[in-house]
Design an enzyme around this catalytic site. Structure first.
Site, PDB file in Angstrom:
ATOM      1  N   ARG A 246       0.850  -1.184   0.000  1.00 62.18           N
ATOM      2  CA  ARG A 246       0.000   0.000   0.000  1.00 62.18           C
ATOM      3  C   ARG A 246       0.892   1.241   0.000  1.00 62.18           C
ATOM      4  O   ARG A 246       1.726   1.391   0.896  1.00 62.18           O
ATOM      5  CB  ARG A 246      -0.884  -0.002   1.245  1.00 62.18           C
ATOM      6  CG  ARG A 246      -2.225   0.691   1.137  1.00 62.18           C
ATOM      7  CD  ARG A 246      -3.268  -0.143   0.427  1.00 62.18           C
ATOM      8  NE  ARG A 246      -3.634  -1.378   1.073  1.00 62.18           N
ATOM      9  CZ  ARG A 246      -4.625  -1.500   1.959  1.00 62.18           C
ATOM     10  NH1 ARG A 246      -5.319  -0.441   2.311  1.00 62.18           N
ATOM     11  NH2 ARG A 246      -4.936  -2.676   2.457  1.00 62.18           N
TER      12      ARG A 246
ATOM     13  N   SER B  64      -7.872  -0.564  -1.429  1.00 57.03           N
ATOM     14  CA  SER B  64      -9.012  -0.780  -0.537  1.00 57.03           C
ATOM     15  C   SER B  64      -9.652   0.540  -0.126  1.00 57.03           C
ATOM     16  O   SER B  64     -10.145   1.278  -0.960  1.00 57.03           O
ATOM     17  CB  SER B  64      -8.567  -1.598   0.670  1.00 57.03           C
ATOM     18  OG  SER B  64      -9.641  -1.909   1.516  1.00 57.03           O
ATOM     19  N   HIS B  65      -9.607   0.849   1.174  1.00 54.55           N
ATOM     20  CA  HIS B  65     -10.289   2.028   1.711  1.00 54.55           C
ATOM     21  C   HIS B  65      -9.410   3.276   1.730  1.00 54.55           C
ATOM     22  O   HIS B  65      -9.858   4.338   2.145  1.00 54.55           O
ATOM     23  CB  HIS B  65     -10.759   1.732   3.137  1.00 54.55           C
ATOM     24  CG  HIS B  65      -9.615   1.446   4.076  1.00 54.55           C
ATOM     25  ND1 HIS B  65      -9.044   0.192   4.153  1.00 54.55           N
ATOM     26  CD2 HIS B  65      -8.928   2.233   4.944  1.00 54.55           C
ATOM     27  CE1 HIS B  65      -8.059   0.219   5.037  1.00 54.55           C
ATOM     28  NE2 HIS B  65      -7.969   1.446   5.531  1.00 54.55           N
TER      29      HIS B  65
ATOM     30  N   LYS C 106      -2.710  -6.929  -3.303  1.00 54.74           N
ATOM     31  CA  LYS C 106      -2.879  -8.068  -2.411  1.00 54.74           C
ATOM     32  C   LYS C 106      -2.557  -9.323  -3.204  1.00 54.74           C
ATOM     33  O   LYS C 106      -2.971  -9.459  -4.360  1.00 54.74           O
ATOM     34  CB  LYS C 106      -4.314  -8.132  -1.883  1.00 54.74           C
ATOM     35  CG  LYS C 106      -4.737  -6.911  -1.075  1.00 54.74           C
ATOM     36  CD  LYS C 106      -6.186  -7.020  -0.602  1.00 54.74           C
ATOM     37  CE  LYS C 106      -6.606  -5.796   0.194  1.00 54.74           C
ATOM     38  NZ  LYS C 106      -8.011  -5.887   0.666  1.00 54.74           N
TER      39      LYS C 106
ATOM     40  N   ASP D 180     -16.586  -1.200   1.386  1.00 53.17           N
ATOM     41  CA  ASP D 180     -15.346  -0.444   1.234  1.00 53.17           C
ATOM     42  C   ASP D 180     -14.916  -0.456  -0.237  1.00 53.17           C
ATOM     43  O   ASP D 180     -15.628  -0.969  -1.101  1.00 53.17           O
ATOM     44  CB  ASP D 180     -14.254  -0.991   2.161  1.00 53.17           C
ATOM     45  CG  ASP D 180     -13.712  -2.346   1.755  1.00 53.17           C
ATOM     46  OD1 ASP D 180     -14.356  -3.045   0.944  1.00 53.17           O
ATOM     47  OD2 ASP D 180     -12.632  -2.729   2.249  1.00 53.17           O
TER      48      ASP D 180
ATOM     49  N   ASP E  79     -12.711  -1.955  -2.194  1.00 51.99           N
ATOM     50  CA  ASP E  79     -12.539  -3.174  -2.989  1.00 51.99           C
ATOM     51  C   ASP E  79     -13.604  -4.220  -2.683  1.00 51.99           C
ATOM     52  O   ASP E  79     -13.524  -5.340  -3.185  1.00 51.99           O
ATOM     53  CB  ASP E  79     -11.141  -3.756  -2.814  1.00 51.99           C
ATOM     54  CG  ASP E  79     -10.809  -4.144  -1.383  1.00 51.99           C
ATOM     55  OD1 ASP E  79     -11.448  -3.625  -0.446  1.00 51.99           O
ATOM     56  OD2 ASP E  79      -9.894  -4.965  -1.188  1.00 51.99           O
TER      57      ASP E  79
ATOM     58  N   ASP F  51     -14.456  -6.112  -0.256  1.00 48.94           N
ATOM     59  CA  ASP F  51     -14.313  -7.331   0.548  1.00 48.94           C
ATOM     60  C   ASP F  51     -14.855  -7.149   1.956  1.00 48.94           C
ATOM     61  O   ASP F  51     -15.012  -8.114   2.698  1.00 48.94           O
ATOM     62  CB  ASP F  51     -12.855  -7.818   0.579  1.00 48.94           C
ATOM     63  CG  ASP F  51     -11.884  -6.808   1.175  1.00 48.94           C
ATOM     64  OD1 ASP F  51     -12.282  -5.656   1.429  1.00 48.94           O
ATOM     65  OD2 ASP F  51     -10.706  -7.176   1.364  1.00 48.94           O
ATOM     66  N   ARG F  52     -15.171  -5.894   2.341  1.00 54.61           N
ATOM     67  CA  ARG F  52     -15.758  -5.620   3.653  1.00 54.61           C
ATOM     68  C   ARG F  52     -17.119  -4.964   3.475  1.00 54.61           C
ATOM     69  O   ARG F  52     -17.361  -4.252   2.501  1.00 54.61           O
ATOM     70  CB  ARG F  52     -14.874  -4.666   4.465  1.00 54.61           C
ATOM     71  CG  ARG F  52     -13.607  -5.287   4.973  1.00 54.61           C
ATOM     72  CD  ARG F  52     -12.934  -4.361   5.971  1.00 54.61           C
ATOM     73  NE  ARG F  52     -12.561  -3.081   5.379  1.00 54.61           N
ATOM     74  CZ  ARG F  52     -12.530  -1.932   6.039  1.00 54.61           C
ATOM     75  NH1 ARG F  52     -12.890  -1.891   7.320  1.00 54.61           N
ATOM     76  NH2 ARG F  52     -12.148  -0.822   5.440  1.00 54.61           N
TER      77      ARG F  52
ATOM     78  N   HIS G 288     -14.452  -7.741   8.231  1.00 54.17           N
ATOM     79  CA  HIS G 288     -14.008  -8.827   7.359  1.00 54.17           C
ATOM     80  C   HIS G 288     -14.683 -10.107   7.857  1.00 54.17           C
ATOM     81  O   HIS G 288     -14.610 -10.433   9.054  1.00 54.17           O
ATOM     82  CB  HIS G 288     -12.490  -9.017   7.425  1.00 54.17           C
ATOM     83  CG  HIS G 288     -11.711  -7.971   6.709  1.00 54.17           C
ATOM     84  ND1 HIS G 288     -11.555  -7.973   5.345  1.00 54.17           N
ATOM     85  CD2 HIS G 288     -11.024  -6.899   7.159  1.00 54.17           C
ATOM     86  CE1 HIS G 288     -10.806  -6.947   4.977  1.00 54.17           C
ATOM     87  NE2 HIS G 288     -10.468  -6.275   6.069  1.00 54.17           N
TER      88      HIS G 288
END
Length: 450
Positions: A14, A98-99, A108, A243, A245, A247-248, A330
């Site tokens: 990141r 992501s966020h 990732k 979020d 991407d 995934d959450r 998650h």
């Protein structure tokens, strides 16, 4: 500090684009990834950030120069990438921050079967190998240049997500999803259009990595404000906050009140244990005490873990756990290659609301038993010294060091963890009621402040 030390974190890469993370770094990561994967084909996806195409192309070039074939998924949520890795049996990489704000990008990685790659399971090797490439070490050319092909797995991913619920049993419901201009704007409508009893409204569904409406970080209450207002104004049964991407996901009930990740973990655990009696369920050590209590009450075996997806997925494999949840929203499913998915969590929750015929505010009530502080961050100069001061002050209490310092005061407890990337200490505290929680938070913060 080396160039990559600044951007390679515990679970992923990141950094800011282009000063920290640019095409040169992405190419070096591709070369390095080729040397740690099992096999000679990699599946790659990216989120909607403007820098994504350039970084994916450079990463793919690094792979191909080492003789590795690349399957390019194009735009993909992180859980779609995990599905691709799991269903195709291939290692994968998704380029996403992501966020994080618009100026960032990241990556990732996973081995075949969506097996996690973290700092202790290959990411340090990728970092060190890429650093040598950036320093000018010659890269042995493969005898063949790897191929590149494009493939869409969105339809297959939708089928997979829907397999977690009985579509015919889902009752009529109105749902609004705030996808925050992130990848949920691609995958959420694709799933919900296959649910005929659900009326879906999407907020900020345009894919736009500049995030023109609000940051794609639903962990921050301010970023749920628009969704909560829309839930109540539009009389929706459920709000979903994804979020960047996807995934959450955080849930909002019909009254406009958000659920913590702990509450959602407890509800999902109870639902999953109905079909898997006696199974093991994981929860990270920051989750509310209500989570292991609910797991036990519904016949499951609770197992406490460190924070972070690579650790949780490893413990899932070791214990055969069917599900795991984190306070950060998650949610991990054994039947999803032990990977996390905001969409699968959403559907399991909708299935539970349908089965119980309750509103979400009614469904959540039995699982909310304590008062929590939420995460409180404090900047300190010497994290280790402050932690030791706090440890000494509470020497009479039960303590452990599974992940940071956890202190158990009987009817209250807290965890104090140092940030991996910033001079911060993160405090999470829980007590029997709000007054006790506020008092204990003030007490611990006074120690931290010195």
């Amino acid at each position: 500090m080396s160039r990559l030390d600044a951007i390679v974190k515990a679970y992923d890469v990141r950094g800011t684009y282009p000063d920290q993370f640019d095409a040169e770094v992405a190419h070096a990561l591709g070369v390095a990834f080729a040397d740690v994967i099992e096999g000679d084909t990699v599946v790659v996806g990216r989120d909607m950030r403007p820098s994504g195409p350039e970084l994916v192309a450079a990463f793919g070039d690094g792979l191909r120069r080492r003789g590795v074939d690349v399957i390019d998924l194009g735009l993909a949520s992180t859980d779609l990438l995990y599905f691709a890795s799991g269903s195709l049996g291939l290692p994968g990489a998704v380029f996403t921050a992501s966020h994080n704000p618009a100026g960032y990008n990241g990556a990732k990685f996973c081995q075949a079967g969506a097996r996690p790659i973290g700092i202790e399971s290959g990411l340090a090797d990728i970092r060190d190998r890429a650093e040598r490439v950036l320093a000018g070490e010659a890269v042995p050319e493969s005898q063949r240049l790897g191929s590149i092909s494009e493939r869409s797995l969105l339809d297959g991913f939708v089928d997979h997500v829907l397999s977690f619920v009985d579509v015919e049993a889902i009752r009529p419901m109105r749902v609004v999803a705030d996808t925050a201009n992130g990848m949920g704007g691609l995958v959420v409508p694709a799933v919900f259009e296959r649910l005929p009893t659900i009326e879906l409204e999407v907020m900020f569904g345009e894919l736009d990595g500049t995030f023109p409406n609000h940051p794609a970080d639903p962990l921050q209450p301010a970023n749920q404000r628009d969704l909560r207002a829309r839930v109540t104004a539009g009389s929706f049964d459920l709000g979903l906050a994804f979020d960047g991407d996807a995934d959450r996901v955080f849930m909002v009930d019909e009254t406009g009140n958000g659920l913590s990740g702990s509450t959602t973990t407890a509800i999902l655990a109870a639902a999953i244990l109905r079909d898997h009696p006696g199974a093991t369920v994981l929860h990270n050590l920051i989750c509310s005490r209500s989570v292991p209590e609910a797991i036990s009450e519904h016949g499951g075996v609770p197992v406490r873990t460190r924070v972070g997806h690579s650790y949780i997925k490893q413990v899932m494999a070791e214990t055969g756990a069917v599900f795991g949840g984190e306070h950060s929203a998650h949610y991990y499913f054994a039947d999803n290659f032990r990977a996390d998915s905001g969409l699968i969590a959403s559907l399991v929750l909708i299935g539970e609301m349908s089965r119980s015929e309750q509103s979400l505010s009614g469904l959540r009530a039995p699982f909310e038993r304590y008062a929590a502080s939420g995460e409180i961050n404090t900047e300190v100069d010497d994290q280790a010294a402050v932690v030791e001061l706090v440890r000494s002050h509470y020497a009479a209490c039960s303590q452990d060091d599974l992940d940071g310092l956890t202190v158990d005061g009987g009817d209250w407890w807290f965890n104090l963890r140092a940030s991996n990337t910033e001079p911060l200490l993160r405090l999470n505290l829980e007590a029997a009621d709000r007054a006790a929680c506020d008092d204990r938070v003030a007490e611990v913060l006074a120690l931290i402040a010195g």
